[in-house]
Enzyme design. Structure first.
Site, short mmCIF file in Angstrom:
data_model
loop_
_atom_site.label_atom_id
_atom_site.label_comp_id
_atom_site.label_asym_id
_atom_site.label_seq_id
_atom_site.Cartn_x
_atom_site.Cartn_y
_atom_site.Cartn_z
N LYS A 275 23.14 26.83 75.98
CA LYS A 275 24.54 26.56 76.29
C LYS A 275 24.70 25.27 77.14
O LYS A 275 23.72 24.75 77.69
CB LYS A 275 25.13 27.78 76.99
CG LYS A 275 25.11 29.02 76.09
CD LYS A 275 25.84 30.19 76.71
CE LYS A 275 25.79 31.39 75.78
NZ LYS A 275 26.61 32.51 76.29
N TYR B 91 33.01 32.45 68.38
CA TYR B 91 33.20 33.62 69.26
C TYR B 91 34.46 34.41 68.90
O TYR B 91 34.99 35.13 69.76
CB TYR B 91 33.24 33.17 70.72
CG TYR B 91 31.87 32.92 71.31
CD1 TYR B 91 30.94 33.95 71.46
CD2 TYR B 91 31.50 31.65 71.76
CE1 TYR B 91 29.69 33.73 72.01
CE2 TYR B 91 30.24 31.42 72.31
CZ TYR B 91 29.35 32.48 72.44
OH TYR B 91 28.10 32.26 73.00
N ASN C 255 25.55 31.43 81.08
CA ASN C 255 24.35 32.26 81.13
C ASN C 255 23.20 31.69 80.28
O ASN C 255 22.36 32.42 79.78
CB ASN C 255 24.67 33.72 80.78
CG ASN C 255 25.22 33.89 79.38
OD1 ASN C 255 25.40 32.90 78.67
ND2 ASN C 255 25.47 35.12 78.97
N HIS D 35 22.51 32.08 74.25
CA HIS D 35 23.09 33.16 73.43
C HIS D 35 21.99 33.73 72.56
O HIS D 35 21.09 33.01 72.15
CB HIS D 35 24.19 32.58 72.54
CG HIS D 35 24.65 33.52 71.47
ND1 HIS D 35 25.55 34.53 71.72
CD2 HIS D 35 24.31 33.62 70.16
CE1 HIS D 35 25.75 35.22 70.60
NE2 HIS D 35 25.01 34.68 69.64
N GLU E 180 25.57 33.98 62.15
CA GLU E 180 25.57 32.91 63.15
C GLU E 180 24.65 31.76 62.74
O GLU E 180 24.98 30.58 62.95
CB GLU E 180 25.16 33.49 64.50
CG GLU E 180 26.22 34.44 65.05
CD GLU E 180 25.79 35.21 66.29
OE1 GLU E 180 26.62 35.99 66.80
OE2 GLU E 180 24.63 35.05 66.75
N1 CMP Z 1 32.70 39.45 81.41
C1 CMP Z 1 31.97 38.97 80.38
N2 CMP Z 1 31.28 39.82 79.60
C2 CMP Z 1 30.55 39.34 78.55
N3 CMP Z 1 30.44 38.02 78.24
C3 CMP Z 1 31.10 37.13 79.01
C4 CMP Z 1 31.89 37.56 80.10
N4 CMP Z 1 32.43 36.47 80.68
C5 CMP Z 1 31.99 35.42 79.98
N5 CMP Z 1 31.19 35.80 78.97
C6 CMP Z 1 30.58 34.89 78.00
O1 CMP Z 1 30.88 35.33 76.66
C7 CMP Z 1 29.70 35.25 75.90
C8 CMP Z 1 29.62 36.17 74.72
O2 CMP Z 1 28.32 36.35 74.23
P1 CMP Z 1 27.03 35.59 74.82
O3 CMP Z 1 25.84 36.50 74.73
O4 CMP Z 1 26.91 34.26 74.17
O5 CMP Z 1 27.34 35.34 76.37
C9 CMP Z 1 28.61 35.63 76.89
C10 CMP Z 1 29.04 34.82 78.11
O6 CMP Z 1 28.68 33.46 78.00
#
Ligand code: CMP
Length: 136
Positions: free
Chosen positions: A11, A51, A114, A117, A128
Site C-alpha cells: 500500500k 474495494y 496497514n 492487502h 483481484e
Molecule cells: N475499521 C476498519 N476495518 C477494516 N479495514 C479497514 C478499517 N479501516 C480502514 N480499513 C482499510 O480497509 C481495507 C480493506 O481490506 P484490506 O485488507 O486491504 O485492509 C483494510 C484497511 O486498509
C-alpha cells in the site's frame, strides 16, 4: 494440496517509505513465488472499484483517498495453500493485533495504512488478480 495463488498489494505508505524490498523479501522468505508484479498509481475511481465490497463501510471514502494517494505494488503470488498462508504471513488487519514476525507487525502504521492487502478467498484472489493483470 495443489499449488495455488493469492493476490497482494503493497500500500501507498509502505511504498512511500521504501519498504517494497523488505516486504517482497518477507514474501519470498515465506515460500511464495512472485508470478506477476507491477508498480502502479490507482485513480480514486479504480481504488473505489477494487474495494467496492466495502462501499457501505464508514471507512470507505478515506480508504479510497488513501489507496489513490501514491503508487502501490500489485502482485500475484503462488504457493501451496496460498490464501491462508499469506494471511498468516501478513497478520491481523489492525496492526495492534498483528502477531510478531508478520508483515503488518513490522510495517503497518494503522488499521488503514496497514502496509499490505491479502485476498481473503480463492475466488477473490482470482478476481483481484484479474483486476490488475487480466486473465492469464
Ligand atoms: N475499521 C476498519 N476495518 C477494516 N479495514 C479497514 C478499517 N479501516 C480502514 N480499513 C482499510 O480497509 C481495507 C480493506 O481490506 P484490506 O485488507 O486491504 O485492509 C483494510 C484497511 O486498509
Amino acid at each position: 494440496m495443489a499449488t495455488n495463488r493469492t493476490f497482494t498489494m503493497i500500500k501507498p505508505d509502505a511504498v512511500q517509505e521504501n519498504h517494497i524490498g523488505g516486504i517482497l523479501s518477507m514474501i519470498e522468505a515465506g515460500g511464495f513465488r512472485i508470478v506477476e508484479l507491477q508498480k502502479i498509481n490507482l485513480s480514486a475511481e479504480r481504488a473505489g472499484q477494487f474495494y467496492a465490497v466495502h462501499a457501505e463501510r464508514p471507512f470507505y471514502n478515506d480508504l479510497v483517498k488513501y489507496m489513490s494517494s501514491g503508487p502501490i505494488v500489485a502482485a500475484i503470488l503462488e504457493k501451496d495453500n496460498a490464501v491462508a498462508d499469506f494471511r498468516a504471513l501478513i497478520g491481523a488487519t489492525n496492526p495492534a493485533n498483528a502477531e510478531e514476525g508478520t508483515i503488518r507487525k513490522k510495517y503497518a502504521k494503522s488499521i488503514e495504512a496497514n502496509a499490505v492487502h491479502g485476498s481473503d478467498s480463492d475466488e477473490n484472489a482470482q478476481i483481484e488478480g484479474d483486476f490488475f493483470f487480466g486473465n492469464k
